[in-house]
Design a protein around this motif. Sequence first.
Motif, PDB file in Angstrom:
ATOM      1  N   LEU A   3      59.469   4.482  65.497  1.00 44.30           N
ATOM      2  CA  LEU A   3      60.391   5.605  65.319  1.00 44.30           C
ATOM      3  C   LEU A   3      61.754   5.111  64.844  1.00 44.30           C
ATOM      4  CD1 LEU A   3      61.154   8.584  65.589  1.00 44.30           C
ATOM      5  CD2 LEU A   3      61.633   8.146  68.008  1.00 44.30           C
ATOM      6  N   ALA A   4      62.250   4.048  65.449  1.00 42.39           N
ATOM      7  CA  ALA A   4      63.540   3.486  65.033  1.00 42.39           C
ATOM      8  C   ALA A   4      63.494   3.057  63.571  1.00 42.39           C
ATOM      9  CB  ALA A   4      63.927   2.315  65.928  1.00 42.39           C
ATOM     10  N   GLY A   5      62.389   2.447  63.169  1.00 41.41           N
ATOM     11  CA  GLY A   5      62.234   2.040  61.770  1.00 41.41           C
ATOM     12  C   GLY A   5      62.236   3.237  60.831  1.00 41.41           C
ATOM     13  N   ASP A   6      61.528   4.298  61.207  1.00 41.73           N
ATOM     14  CA  ASP A   6      61.503   5.504  60.370  1.00 41.73           C
ATOM     15  C   ASP A   6      62.888   6.124  60.249  1.00 41.73           C
ATOM     16  OD1 ASP A   6      58.797   5.240  59.929  1.00 41.73           O
ATOM     17  OD2 ASP A   6      58.205   6.814  61.328  1.00 41.73           O
ATOM     18  N   LEU A   7      63.616   6.150  61.352  1.00 45.86           N
ATOM     19  CA  LEU A   7      64.952   6.744  61.326  1.00 45.86           C
ATOM     20  C   LEU A   7      65.914   5.911  60.487  1.00 45.86           C
ATOM     21  CD1 LEU A   7      65.264   7.934  65.038  1.00 45.86           C
ATOM     22  CD2 LEU A   7      64.540   9.257  63.033  1.00 45.86           C
ATOM     23  N   LEU A   8      65.841   4.587  60.635  1.00 46.98           N
ATOM     24  CA  LEU A   8      66.732   3.718  59.861  1.00 46.98           C
ATOM     25  C   LEU A   8      66.394   3.717  58.377  1.00 46.98           C
ATOM     26  CD1 LEU A   8      67.191   0.693  62.283  1.00 46.98           C
ATOM     27  CD2 LEU A   8      68.900   2.384  61.596  1.00 46.98           C
ATOM     28  N   GLY A  52      52.106   8.122  56.431  1.00 45.72           N
ATOM     29  CA  GLY A  52      52.393   8.887  57.635  1.00 45.72           C
ATOM     30  C   GLY A  52      52.479  10.372  57.351  1.00 45.72           C
ATOM     31  N   LYS A  53      52.883  11.097  58.372  1.00 48.27           N
ATOM     32  CA  LYS A  53      52.987  12.551  58.247  1.00 48.27           C
ATOM     33  C   LYS A  53      54.401  13.015  57.970  1.00 48.27           C
ATOM     34  CE  LYS A  53      48.787  13.644  60.417  1.00 48.27           C
ATOM     35  NZ  LYS A  53      47.958  14.786  60.333  1.00 48.27           N
ATOM     36  N   GLY A  54      55.378  12.130  58.085  1.00 48.57           N
ATOM     37  CA  GLY A  54      56.738  12.428  57.654  1.00 48.57           C
ATOM     38  C   GLY A  54      57.591  13.255  58.591  1.00 48.57           C
ATOM     39  N   VAL A  55      57.191  13.398  59.850  1.00 47.52           N
ATOM     40  CA  VAL A  55      57.964  14.244  60.754  1.00 47.52           C
ATOM     41  C   VAL A  55      59.322  13.617  61.067  1.00 47.52           C
ATOM     42  CG1 VAL A  55      57.996  15.381  63.006  1.00 47.52           C
ATOM     43  CG2 VAL A  55      55.850  15.213  61.734  1.00 47.52           C
ATOM     44  N   ALA A  56      59.343  12.369  61.482  1.00 50.41           N
ATOM     45  CA  ALA A  56      60.618  11.718  61.838  1.00 50.41           C
ATOM     46  C   ALA A  56      61.532  11.598  60.617  1.00 50.41           C
ATOM     47  CB  ALA A  56      60.358  10.339  62.450  1.00 50.41           C
ATOM     48  N   VAL A  57      60.957  11.278  59.480  1.00 50.29           N
ATOM     49  CA  VAL A  57      61.733  11.132  58.246  1.00 50.29           C
ATOM     50  C   VAL A  57      62.366  12.475  57.858  1.00 50.29           C
ATOM     51  CG1 VAL A  57      61.463  10.713  55.768  1.00 50.29           C
ATOM     52  CG2 VAL A  57      60.417   9.160  57.406  1.00 50.29           C
ATOM     53  N   THR A  58      61.598  13.535  57.951  1.00 47.11           N
ATOM     54  CA  THR A  58      62.116  14.861  57.619  1.00 47.11           C
ATOM     55  C   THR A  58      63.187  15.291  58.614  1.00 47.11           C
ATOM     56  OG1 THR A  58      60.030  15.489  56.571  1.00 47.11           O
ATOM     57  CG2 THR A  58      61.477  17.287  57.264  1.00 47.11           C
ATOM     58  N   CYS A  59      62.926  15.077  59.901  1.00 41.24           N
ATOM     59  CA  CYS A  59      63.925  15.436  60.925  1.00 41.24           C
ATOM     60  C   CYS A  59      65.233  14.697  60.688  1.00 41.24           C
ATOM     61  CB  CYS A  59      63.391  15.122  62.321  1.00 41.24           C
ATOM     62  SG  CYS A  59      62.120  16.254  62.886  1.00 41.24           S
ATOM     63  N   MET A  60      65.152  13.417  60.409  1.00 46.29           N
ATOM     64  CA  MET A  60      66.363  12.628  60.201  1.00 46.29           C
ATOM     65  C   MET A  60      67.108  13.102  58.956  1.00 46.29           C
ATOM     66  SD  MET A  60      68.202  10.391  61.571  1.00 46.29           S
ATOM     67  CE  MET A  60      69.168   8.919  61.469  1.00 46.29           C
ATOM     68  N   THR A  61      66.383  13.418  57.899  1.00 50.13           N
ATOM     69  CA  THR A  61      67.014  13.923  56.681  1.00 50.13           C
ATOM     70  C   THR A  61      67.772  15.216  56.963  1.00 50.13           C
ATOM     71  OG1 THR A  61      65.325  12.927  55.261  1.00 50.13           O
ATOM     72  CG2 THR A  61      66.582  14.763  54.327  1.00 50.13           C
ATOM     73  N   LEU A  62      67.135  16.131  57.669  1.00 48.06           N
ATOM     74  CA  LEU A  62      67.782  17.407  57.980  1.00 48.06           C
ATOM     75  C   LEU A  62      68.995  17.200  58.872  1.00 48.06           C
ATOM     76  CD1 LEU A  62      64.633  19.654  58.569  1.00 48.06           C
ATOM     77  CD2 LEU A  62      65.972  19.352  56.469  1.00 48.06           C
ATOM     78  N   PHE A  63      68.889  16.285  59.817  1.00 47.39           N
ATOM     79  CA  PHE A  63      70.009  16.007  60.717  1.00 47.39           C
ATOM     80  C   PHE A  63      71.193  15.391  59.974  1.00 47.39           C
ATOM     81  CE2 PHE A  63      72.354  13.204  63.583  1.00 47.39           C
ATOM     82  CZ  PHE A  63      72.812  14.142  64.510  1.00 47.39           C
ATOM     83  N   ILE A  64      70.912  14.450  59.074  1.00 46.86           N
ATOM     84  CA  ILE A  64      71.996  13.821  58.308  1.00 46.86           C
ATOM     85  C   ILE A  64      72.663  14.855  57.401  1.00 46.86           C
ATOM     86  CG2 ILE A  64      72.573  12.092  56.552  1.00 46.86           C
ATOM     87  CD1 ILE A  64      70.180  10.450  57.643  1.00 46.86           C
ATOM     88  N   PHE A  65      71.849  15.709  56.778  1.00 50.74           N
ATOM     89  CA  PHE A  65      72.381  16.732  55.876  1.00 50.74           C
ATOM     90  C   PHE A  65      73.251  17.734  56.627  1.00 50.74           C
ATOM     91  CE2 PHE A  65      72.034  20.909  53.860  1.00 50.74           C
ATOM     92  CZ  PHE A  65      72.566  20.624  52.616  1.00 50.74           C
ATOM     93  N   SER A  66      72.750  18.213  57.758  1.00 50.22           N
ATOM     94  CA  SER A  66      73.476  19.218  58.552  1.00 50.22           C
ATOM     95  C   SER A  66      73.199  18.957  60.024  1.00 50.22           C
ATOM     96  CB  SER A  66      73.013  20.625  58.164  1.00 50.22           C
ATOM     97  OG  SER A  66      73.573  21.582  59.040  1.00 50.22           O
ATOM     98  N   PRO A  67      74.064  18.189  60.684  1.00 49.56           N
ATOM     99  CA  PRO A  67      73.799  17.831  62.081  1.00 49.56           C
ATOM    100  C   PRO A  67      73.512  19.031  62.991  1.00 49.56           C
ATOM    101  CG  PRO A  67      75.612  16.528  61.241  1.00 49.56           C
ATOM    102  CD  PRO A  67      75.292  17.549  60.187  1.00 49.56           C
ATOM    103  N   GLY A  68      74.260  20.099  62.857  1.00 43.46           N
ATOM    104  CA  GLY A  68      74.058  21.258  63.726  1.00 43.46           C
ATOM    105  C   GLY A  68      72.741  21.962  63.482  1.00 43.46           C
ATOM    106  N   PHE A  69      72.525  22.408  62.243  1.00 46.56           N
ATOM    107  CA  PHE A  69      71.285  23.124  61.931  1.00 46.56           C
ATOM    108  C   PHE A  69      70.070  22.203  61.964  1.00 46.56           C
ATOM    109  CE2 PHE A  69      74.293  26.101  59.742  1.00 46.56           C
ATOM    110  CZ  PHE A  69      74.050  27.190  60.567  1.00 46.56           C
ATOM    111  N   GLY A  70      70.259  20.934  61.584  1.00 54.19           N
ATOM    112  CA  GLY A  70      69.152  19.974  61.646  1.00 54.19           C
ATOM    113  C   GLY A  70      68.693  19.758  63.070  1.00 54.19           C
ATOM    114  N   LEU A  71      69.659  19.555  63.969  1.00 59.84           N
ATOM    115  CA  LEU A  71      69.316  19.363  65.382  1.00 59.84           C
ATOM    116  C   LEU A  71      68.695  20.628  65.963  1.00 59.84           C
ATOM    117  CD1 LEU A  71      69.396  17.561  67.902  1.00 59.84           C
ATOM    118  CD2 LEU A  71      71.683  18.455  68.357  1.00 59.84           C
TER     119      LEU A  71
END
Length: 154
Positions: A3-8, A52-71
């Motif tokens: 997970l850490a690798g996917d997020l980084l 992979g299925k891209g869940v962590a990668v997609t979540c991190m992208t959305l969070f970086i783009f918009s921390p509030g709405f992504g979270l």
Amino acid sequence: LVLAGDLLKTLFPCMLCRFLLFPRLGRNAVLYAGIGVAAGHNFPFWNRFRGGKGVAVTCMTLFIFSPGFGLLSCVLGGCLVLLSKSLTLGALAIPLLFLLPAFTVYGSEAGVLSCILAAMMLQKHFLPFLDYLHGNGTKIDLIAKAQSKLRERK
């Protein structure tokens, strides 16, 4: 560690594109980079386009783009997992929930880019979603699993 690798591996290219390579694109550079990261994660050529299925990668992208709405999208998707006991439903809900703020708050370009992320997620989770609809989907009770782990430690 995975997970850490996917997020980084998402954080680095998104920030690089946003602030160094394409600053004129503004925050949309994060979505462009995130699409590239998700495509590489989901369809790596060195593994015959099976990834992979891209869940962590997609979540991190959305969070970086918009921390509030992504979270918020990620938390609501997590709540759906807890209620439905389906990882697939949560994975699909996260980018779909993000579409409304993407279009209404950030504009059509961000909305379309978010649709691409959602489409990639749908492509990776389509068959498990059909299984879920037919009552054959894999169910996981994360709360019961956590309680079981706690009992084992005692």
